[in-house]
Design a protein around this motif. Structure first.
Motif, mmCIF file in Angstrom:
data_model
loop_
_atom_site.group_PDB
_atom_site.id
_atom_site.type_symbol
_atom_site.label_atom_id
_atom_site.label_comp_id
_atom_site.label_asym_id
_atom_site.label_seq_id
_atom_site.Cartn_x
_atom_site.Cartn_y
_atom_site.Cartn_z
ATOM 1 N N GLY A 1 0.801 -1.219 0.000
ATOM 2 C CA GLY A 1 0.000 0.000 0.000
ATOM 3 C C GLY A 1 0.827 1.259 0.000
ATOM 4 N N LYS A 2 0.131 2.387 -0.118
ATOM 5 C CA LYS A 2 0.764 3.700 -0.168
ATOM 6 C C LYS A 2 1.017 4.287 1.212
ATOM 7 N N TYR A 3 0.219 3.872 2.213
ATOM 8 C CA TYR A 3 0.264 4.534 3.522
ATOM 9 C C TYR A 3 0.644 3.541 4.633
ATOM 10 N N VAL B 1 -11.624 -18.987 9.630
ATOM 11 C CA VAL B 1 -11.041 -20.182 8.998
ATOM 12 C C VAL B 1 -9.966 -20.814 9.884
ATOM 13 N N ARG B 2 -9.963 -20.412 11.174
ATOM 14 C CA ARG B 2 -9.031 -20.977 12.160
ATOM 15 C C ARG B 2 -7.574 -20.762 11.756
ATOM 16 N N ALA B 3 -7.294 -19.553 11.339
ATOM 17 C CA ALA B 3 -5.933 -19.184 10.958
ATOM 18 C C ALA B 3 -5.505 -17.935 11.714
ATOM 19 N N GLU B 4 -4.227 -17.816 11.916
ATOM 20 C CA GLU B 4 -3.663 -16.596 12.489
ATOM 21 C C GLU B 4 -3.013 -15.821 11.352
ATOM 22 N N VAL B 5 -3.545 -14.653 11.055
ATOM 23 C CA VAL B 5 -3.064 -13.865 9.920
ATOM 24 C C VAL B 5 -1.846 -13.050 10.338
ATOM 25 N N GLN B 6 -0.749 -13.281 9.643
ATOM 26 C CA GLN B 6 0.471 -12.492 9.841
ATOM 27 C C GLN B 6 0.545 -11.457 8.732
ATOM 28 N N LEU B 7 0.564 -10.189 9.097
ATOM 29 C CA LEU B 7 0.608 -9.118 8.114
ATOM 30 C C LEU B 7 2.040 -8.812 7.714
ATOM 31 N N LEU B 8 2.319 -8.844 6.422
ATOM 32 C CA LEU B 8 3.609 -8.439 5.881
ATOM 33 C C LEU B 8 3.381 -7.104 5.182
ATOM 34 N N LEU B 9 3.730 -6.019 5.851
ATOM 35 C CA LEU B 9 3.408 -4.676 5.363
ATOM 36 C C LEU B 9 4.535 -4.154 4.478
ATOM 37 N N ILE B 10 4.180 -3.778 3.246
ATOM 38 C CA ILE B 10 5.178 -3.394 2.258
ATOM 39 C C ILE B 10 4.801 -2.051 1.647
ATOM 40 N N ASN B 11 5.735 -1.111 1.695
ATOM 41 C CA ASN B 11 5.526 0.187 1.065
ATOM 42 C C ASN B 11 5.630 0.020 -0.446
ATOM 43 N N ALA B 12 4.603 0.448 -1.172
ATOM 44 C CA ALA B 12 4.572 0.280 -2.625
ATOM 45 C C ALA B 12 5.761 0.954 -3.305
ATOM 46 N N GLU B 13 6.239 2.057 -2.735
ATOM 47 C CA GLU B 13 7.391 2.745 -3.327
ATOM 48 C C GLU B 13 8.647 1.889 -3.278
ATOM 49 N N ASP B 14 8.764 1.041 -2.247
ATOM 50 C CA ASP B 14 9.939 0.167 -2.144
ATOM 51 C C ASP B 14 9.904 -0.920 -3.208
ATOM 52 N N ILE B 15 8.721 -1.415 -3.525
ATOM 53 C CA ILE B 15 8.593 -2.378 -4.630
ATOM 54 C C ILE B 15 8.954 -1.695 -5.944
ATOM 55 N N GLU B 16 8.476 -0.470 -6.090
ATOM 56 C CA GLU B 16 8.734 0.295 -7.310
ATOM 57 C C GLU B 16 10.225 0.531 -7.525
ATOM 58 N N SER B 17 10.943 0.823 -6.441
ATOM 59 C CA SER B 17 12.378 1.122 -6.544
ATOM 60 C C SER B 17 13.241 -0.131 -6.643
ATOM 61 N N GLY B 18 12.625 -1.301 -6.472
ATOM 62 C CA GLY B 18 13.379 -2.546 -6.578
ATOM 63 C C GLY B 18 14.076 -2.957 -5.298
ATOM 64 N N ASP B 19 13.658 -2.410 -4.179
ATOM 65 C CA ASP B 19 14.254 -2.763 -2.893
ATOM 66 C C ASP B 19 14.166 -4.277 -2.671
ATOM 67 N N GLU B 20 15.319 -4.930 -2.542
ATOM 68 C CA GLU B 20 15.357 -6.390 -2.514
ATOM 69 C C GLU B 20 14.650 -6.963 -1.291
ATOM 70 N N LEU B 21 14.799 -6.312 -0.123
ATOM 71 C CA LEU B 21 14.143 -6.813 1.077
ATOM 72 C C LEU B 21 12.635 -6.804 0.905
ATOM 73 N N SER B 22 12.101 -5.735 0.316
ATOM 74 C CA SER B 22 10.651 -5.653 0.092
ATOM 75 C C SER B 22 10.186 -6.757 -0.848
ATOM 76 N N TRP B 23 10.980 -7.039 -1.872
ATOM 77 C CA TRP B 23 10.627 -8.114 -2.789
ATOM 78 C C TRP B 23 10.684 -9.480 -2.099
ATOM 79 N N GLN B 24 11.639 -9.655 -1.217
ATOM 80 C CA GLN B 24 11.709 -10.915 -0.453
ATOM 81 C C GLN B 24 10.470 -11.098 0.407
ATOM 82 N N ILE B 25 10.033 -10.006 1.038
ATOM 83 C CA ILE B 25 8.824 -10.068 1.871
ATOM 84 C C ILE B 25 7.609 -10.373 1.007
ATOM 85 N N LEU B 26 7.526 -9.738 -0.168
ATOM 86 C CA LEU B 26 6.408 -9.981 -1.081
ATOM 87 C C LEU B 26 6.358 -11.458 -1.479
#
Length: 545
Positions: free
Chosen positions: A302-304, A325-350
């Motif tokens: 997301g943007k924010y 559904v008896r699951a524990e949701v783990q949120l992996l929060l990723i700034n869209a700008e980091d994906i855009e810039s090619g940040d490797e850590l953000s891509w790994q999280i994605l």
């Protein structure tokens, strides 16, 4: 004089103590006692509403069924209670002053000098009463935003002080929420901030009958006794609001054990021995305590992302779906700008996400990163759920990758694009003001039979809440369908695309609306439930590879 009861909840010491959760929990407990309850939020800022505020300034803008842009606390009101909030459940200083000034310009005050008292305070009181009447409630609970001592809150404190005189002392209760900090060096919970805050409130002529004390741990009995003595309230009316172990949805159970609703009912001269039906809240609290829930990772691009409340309802809806559904949701929060810039850590999280969710937003910043994340999900057959801007970016990515239109875009971001896949609504082109001029509130969608959307909703006609100006351009429907895109939800009145999905994909769906606003812990939204189920299936599939 009406028999309707009013409860006013004020806050002291510091902001962000959780008044909204306390008010929502009180509403849930009073409903569990059989009362019809309505909840109202007062925001003392001069804006008409948060609609034109940056998400970094205000957090999420919550949208009501009738199209009001409101504070995110109204989302908690709806999630915790069975009631539905509307425009009148939200009040701001901007609304109050504009209403009074419009009357003054019309001559309604017959030439009198317009003053804070009685004109502003009367308007505040009228808005409170009208909201209670519209909701036909037995008990109307009003959350006064801000902190006691703030200059912005003064007219509101005076208005609610007058309620005892207007409605009768037996029909009004005052609740004050404060902070008791724990000093680690002394290993003590301090009551002095609460004492000072109550004294500040009493300067306004308001003596709270119930004090809710926020702390990291249950309030020690000696501290409870001290607050009772120095603030002149019964000891049973000093309520410990300590941190819930797993989720805010455990707070109704915690407050029930603390006797929060009992103290309020006593202050309202109502019976305190009526039984509570707490079954649904006990089941939810029990579900959170279970340790055998599967962990599923959801990447939110997301943007924010840096503001924890910007996507509040999205995160809550994912939590509801996880419980279902008896699951524990783990949120992996990723700034869209980091994906855009090619940040490797953000891509790994994605790549680690078992499902990818694209929430709403405005403006060009980060959009190319969102489009890249959508392309990654499509190419790798990863469950993807797009919301509002998420649907628009899904359409742009599909046009570029599947139709070969590299210049495809939204006119919001590129007015000169050769392929305006997303374009502004015709009726919006003449709009110049930003506030309250979008497609707002509940709109009708017809669901296509045998689609994923129909499988999830199990209905052919649905109503969802919107907040946007731009729409999918109908001129490109035929080309999209020829390449496999399915428009499975259409607004029949305006002939607008509401849901898109790829049948060739495991789970690839997006909606122009905001389904997160209608999800509750005990009434999970079907799209979120289906998405989390698909993400769990993706996790199982990966484990077998």
């Amino acid at each position: 004089m009406s028999n309707r009861k009013y409860v006013f909840v004020t806050g002291g010491v510091a902001s962000s103590l959780g008044k909204g959760v306390a008010v929502s929990s009180l509403g849930a407990l009073l409903e569990a006692r059989g009362y019809r309850v309505s909840l109202q939020k007062i925001d003392p800022y001069l804006n008409m509403d948060p609609g034109t505020m940056s998400p970094y300034e205000h957090g999420e803008v919550y949208v009501t069924e009738d199209g009001a842009e409101a504070d995110l606390d109204l989302g908690n009101y709806e999630r915790f209670t069975t009631g539905q909030v509307r425009r009148k459940n939200s009040m701001t200083t901007g609304q109050v002053y504009m209403s009074v000034l419009e009357r003054e310009r019309r001559g309604d005050y017959l030439g009198k000098t317009v003053q804070i008292i009685p004109h502003i305070t009367d308007e505040i009181k009228n808005r409170i009463r009208l909201c209670a009447q519209e909701n036909e409630s037995d008990i109307h609970v009003v959350e006064v935003g801000g902190t006691v001592g703030d200059i912005e809150s003064v007219p509101y404190l005076e208005a609610i002080r007058q309620f005892t005189r207007d409605q009768g002392v037996e029909n009004v209760a005052y609740v004050h929420l404060t902070l008791a900090p724990h000093l680690s060096a002394a290993d003590e919970v301090k009551s002095k901030p609460t004492q000072h805050s109550v004294k500040e409130l009493m300067k306004s002529g308001i003596h709270p009958q119930v004090i809710v004390v926020r702390s990291n741990m249950p309030l020690p009995m000696e501290v409870r006794a001290k607050i009772s003595l120095f603030c002149d309230v019964e000891e049973a009316s000093v309520i410990s609001a300590y941190n819930a172990p797993n989720s805010i949805y455990q707070m109704p159970e915690i407050f029930a054990k603390e006797g929060f609703d009992t103290a309020v009912l006593k202050a309202l001269h109502l019976a305190t021995d009526t039984p509570r039906d707490m079954q649904k809240w006990q089941e939810i609290a029990k579900a959170f305590r279970k340790t055998n829930r599967q962990l599923v990772s959801i990447a939110v691009v997301g943007k924010y992302i840096s503001h924890q409340d910007a996507y509040k309802s999205v995160y809550e809806a994912l939590e509801h779906a996880g419980l279902a559904v008896r699951a524990e949701v783990q949120l992996l929060l990723i700034n869209a700008e980091d994906i855009e810039s090619g940040d490797e850590l953000s891509w790994q999280i994605l790549r680690a996400g078992h499902g990818i969710l694209i929430p709403g937003g405005f403006g060009e910043r980060g959009v190319e990163g969102i489009i890249k994340a959508i392309g990654f999900a499509r190419e790798n057959n990863i469950p993807l759920f797009g919301i509002c801007l998420g649907m628009q970016c899904l359409a742009i990515e599909f046009a570029r990758s599947q139709l070969g239109w590299s210049d495809a875009h939204s006119t919001e971001f590129n007015e000169e694009t050769a392929y305006p896949i997303i374009d502004i609504m015709e009726e919006q082109k003449q709009q110049h003001n930003m506030g309250g001029t979008m497609r707002l509130g509940s709109f009708h969608t017809q669901i296509t039979p045998d689609s994923l959307a129909h499988q999830l909703y199990q209905e052919s006609d649905i109503y969802e809440r919107h907040r946007h100006r731009y729409e999918f351009n109908n001129a490109y429907r035929t080309e999209f369908e020829a390449k496999g895109m399915r428009f499975s939800g259409i607004n029949p009145e305006l002939d607008l695309v509401e849901i898109m999905e790829l049948p060739s994909h495991k789970w690839f769906l997006a909606g122009q609306f905001h389904p997160e606003f209608k999800s509750k812990p005990f009434a999970v939204h079907p799209l979120f439930k289906g998405f989390v189920e698909a993400s769990l299936a993706e996790k199982v599939s990966r484990s077998k590879e």
